[in-house]
Design a protein around this motif. Structure first.
Motif, PDB file in Angstrom:
ATOM      1  N   SER A 118      56.672 -19.742  22.945  1.00  0.00           N
ATOM      2  CA  SER A 118      55.503 -20.460  22.439  1.00  0.00           C
ATOM      3  C   SER A 118      55.277 -21.726  23.261  1.00  0.00           C
ATOM      4  O   SER A 118      56.182 -22.215  23.940  1.00  0.00           O
ATOM      5  CB  SER A 118      55.706 -20.821  20.972  1.00  0.00           C
ATOM      6  N   ARG A 119      54.094 -22.241  23.160  1.00  0.00           N
ATOM      7  CA  ARG A 119      53.790 -23.508  23.840  1.00  0.00           C
ATOM      8  C   ARG A 119      54.676 -24.621  23.281  1.00  0.00           C
ATOM      9  O   ARG A 119      55.103 -25.511  24.006  1.00  0.00           O
ATOM     10  CB  ARG A 119      52.317 -23.867  23.627  1.00  0.00           C
ATOM     11  N   ARG A 120      54.936 -24.531  21.971  1.00  0.00           N
ATOM     12  CA  ARG A 120      55.776 -25.546  21.327  1.00  0.00           C
ATOM     13  C   ARG A 120      57.169 -25.547  21.971  1.00  0.00           C
ATOM     14  O   ARG A 120      57.725 -26.604  22.266  1.00  0.00           O
ATOM     15  CB  ARG A 120      55.864 -25.229  19.828  1.00  0.00           C
ATOM     16  N   GLU A 121      57.693 -24.364  22.229  1.00  0.00           N
ATOM     17  CA  GLU A 121      59.021 -24.262  22.851  1.00  0.00           C
ATOM     18  C   GLU A 121      59.017 -24.835  24.265  1.00  0.00           C
ATOM     19  O   GLU A 121      59.969 -25.504  24.665  1.00  0.00           O
ATOM     20  CB  GLU A 121      59.474 -22.798  22.887  1.00  0.00           C
ATOM     21  N   VAL A 122      57.953 -24.538  25.007  1.00  0.00           N
ATOM     22  CA  VAL A 122      57.865 -25.053  26.383  1.00  0.00           C
ATOM     23  C   VAL A 122      57.863 -26.575  26.363  1.00  0.00           C
ATOM     24  O   VAL A 122      58.617 -27.233  27.096  1.00  0.00           O
ATOM     25  CB  VAL A 122      56.599 -24.517  27.090  1.00  0.00           C
TER      26      VAL A 122
END
Lengths: 270, 300
Positions: A118-122
């Motif tokens: 996810s973008r959050r993880e990145v």
């Protein structure tokens, strides 16, 4: 998530190692001057009293009336910590730009986001990388002082106070990192203002702080400058001001909140 | 029963005042190689990047495996292999390190398949990615997209930088993917590439869908330019203009050039040419622009 974090840290490990070595050597070298400063403390302080306040404030953001160069904490702050924090702040800003908006422009973000992450993880991976970089850099200040001071009679700072003084700098660095994350998440990747704005804020705030004691309007806006909330020597000598830490923590969390919110909605590489 | 793998519904994407994709709709079915054809700047990459949730549509929606790309992009990406048209790699790794890292991110074994693909594509997995040519980087990009055996491959201009031999290997790989019941959506601006492997093709121009056709139909409707040079004599025009499907006959520097449509009377044409001593014969593929114009009955 773990492979992402490991990759980000791995990517910056050479910079991290060499920065830590450089910082450590610099701190140890600066400390070697202290016995001379301590021996001739009165003369040095007399000379420094003739300096304009703005110059003293450039090195020391605390109460100038307390400024004594033969004080170990003040010596360490003015001769090493402030410069290292400035350099690290610049490096972290560059690192955040490289991992976000520059990665978008170079199409590296496409490669990452084509994977099932996810973008959050990145973004979280990048934030953790900035935090690791800050902590390693600060440890590179802390360790030489702890290791060298047993061999220097004139220099003594209790390790717990030293740790508190140095590691509170983490909040300052994270505010700068968070600001950069927020700016890069807000700005479309084809625009070029996020980086200059982040650098201008950091170095501009540092320079303007020097004029705060003598120029009223700068003093009025000085609560906007991050350097108002961190002075290692004051923390060591007078104790930690929790309000300052809270301000930095809240601002950092708020900016990261903006960064995560906007990055989730962002058009990548547009 | 045919399953729809990709469903694009009235997709519109804008960059400021510029509309890159206008009201685009088409479907890709399971087990087909679907070509997405259009000239540079037509909106192909924008569409594919929207499918990958890199950019968000201003109108319409895309479903992949029946999942809205906005709702669960990670679930889709776990089942998709993607190759960007402007592939940039992390150059501090070699191919094997890169694939091992991808295994950890995707939680799937990939190395064995990657090594098989590397052998086919003549790629050295232990070689550092730093300083590799565009073609070599493209190969590891193809390997990384294929090695986790995705149900859907989304490939943006996949053959850029591949030499003709590797292009052929790539085409064979795509056919292998189709035979396994998996799906390929590939974009291209090269009709011959699409003709070689695709089952169906969507043609996009200035952000708008022109048509979705079976490649066989497209080939029939399409045409080629025939260039003829004759021995020792000026090019004879007479007679060619009466052959069905032969138009736009011209001569230049002793060369006879004519437009031969996909459904031209080839038997008559060849027999007519055979009356003359032929020195050379060449075919040129039409440009996409010429194909578009053919579609719309306008003169090229």
């Amino acid at each position: 998530m773990q492979p992402l974090m490991r990759k980000f840290v791995r990517d910056s490990r050479k910079t991290l190692i060499w920065t830590a070595i450089g910082v450590g050597v610099y701190v140890a070298m600066i400390m070697s001057f202290f016995p001379t400063i301590a021996e001739q403390g009165d003369q040095f302080n007399e000379i420094l009293e003739t300096y304009p306040e703005e110059i003293i404030a450039t090195f020391y953001s605390g109460d100038i009336a307390d400024f004594k160069i033969d004080d170990p904490a003040i010596f360490l702050q003015t001769e090493a910590v402030i410069w290292i924090i400035l350099i690290m702040g610049g490096m972290i800003t560059q690192q955040v730009l490289g991992g976000t908006i520059n990665a978008e422009r170079e199409n590296k973000m496409d490669l990452l986001l084509s994977l099932p992450v996810s973008r959050r993880e990145v973004l979280l991976g990048r934030v953790v990388n900035s935090a690791v970089f800050s902590l390693v850099g600060l440890t590179a200040i802390f360790l030489p002082v702890v290791l060298v001071q047993p061999f220097m009679e004139s220099f003594h700072i209790a390790p717990d106070k030293l740790a508190l003084g140095i590691y509170t700098g983490f909040f300052l660095l994270m505010v700068q990192a968070s600001l950069t994350f927020a700016l890069t998440s807000i700005s479309p990747s084809h625009t070029r203002w996020a980086g200059p704005l982040a650098f201008t804020y950091f170095f501009g705030a540092y320079l303007l702080m020097a004029f705060a004691p003598s120029i009223d309007w700068i003093d009025t806006i000085s609560p906007l400058f991050i350097f108002k909330y961190y002075n290692m020597a004051e923390i060591i000598n007078n104790g930690l001001e929790m309000t300052d830490v809270l301000v930095m923590a809240v601002v950092s969390v708020a900016l990261l909140g903006v960064a995560f919110w906007r990055f989730e909605k962002k058009e990548i590489a547009v | 029963m045919t399953h729809t793998v990709v469903s694009i519904n009235n997709l519109t994407c804008r960059y400021g005042d510029f509309t890159a994709v206008k009201d685009l709709s088409f479907e890709v079915n399971q087990g087909e190689i679907f070509g997405f054809l259009g000239p540079n700047g037509a909106g192909k990459t924008t569409t594919l990047r929207t499918m990958m949730d890199f950019i968000r549509p201003d109108g319409g929606s895309i479903e992949v495996f029946g999942i809205d790309t906005r709702a669960e992009p990670e679930a889709i990406k776990a089942r998709v292999g993607f190759l960007s048209s402007e592939l940039v790699l992390w150059e501090n790794w070699n191919g094997e390190q890169y694939i091992r890292w991808l295994e950890k991110v995707r939680h799937k074994p990939m190395l064995e398949e990657a090594q098989r693909l590397a052998q086919l594509l003549d790629f050295e997995m232990k070689r550092s990615l730093q300083g590799m040519s565009t073609g070599m980087k493209r190969k590891i990009g193809v390997i990384a997209a294929l090695a986790h055996k995705p149900e859907l491959l989304i490939l943006d201009e996949p053959s850029i930088g591949l030499d003709p031999l590797m292009q052929q290997v790539f085409e064979e790989l795509m056919i292998e993917v189709r035979e396994e019941g998996r799906t390929v959506l590939l974009s291209s601006h090269d009709l011959s590439e699409v003709e070689a492997i695709c089952d169906r093709v969507a043609i996009i121009r200035e952000g708008e869908l022109q048509t979705v056709e079976n490649v066989a139909n497209l080939t029939r409707l399409a045409f080629r330019w025939m260039n003829l040079t004759f021995k020792d004599e000026a090019a004879p025009i007479e007679g060619f203009d009466r052959i069905n499907g032969v138009t736009d006959i011209s001569t230049e520097n002793g060369e006879l050039r004519m437009r031969v449509s996909g459904d031209a009377d080839m038997d008559t044409l060849i027999k007519h040419i055979a009356q003359y001593p032929v020195k050379d014969l060449q075919f040129d593929h039409p440009t996409l622009e010429e194909i578009f114009l053919t579609y719309y009955g306008r003169e090229a």
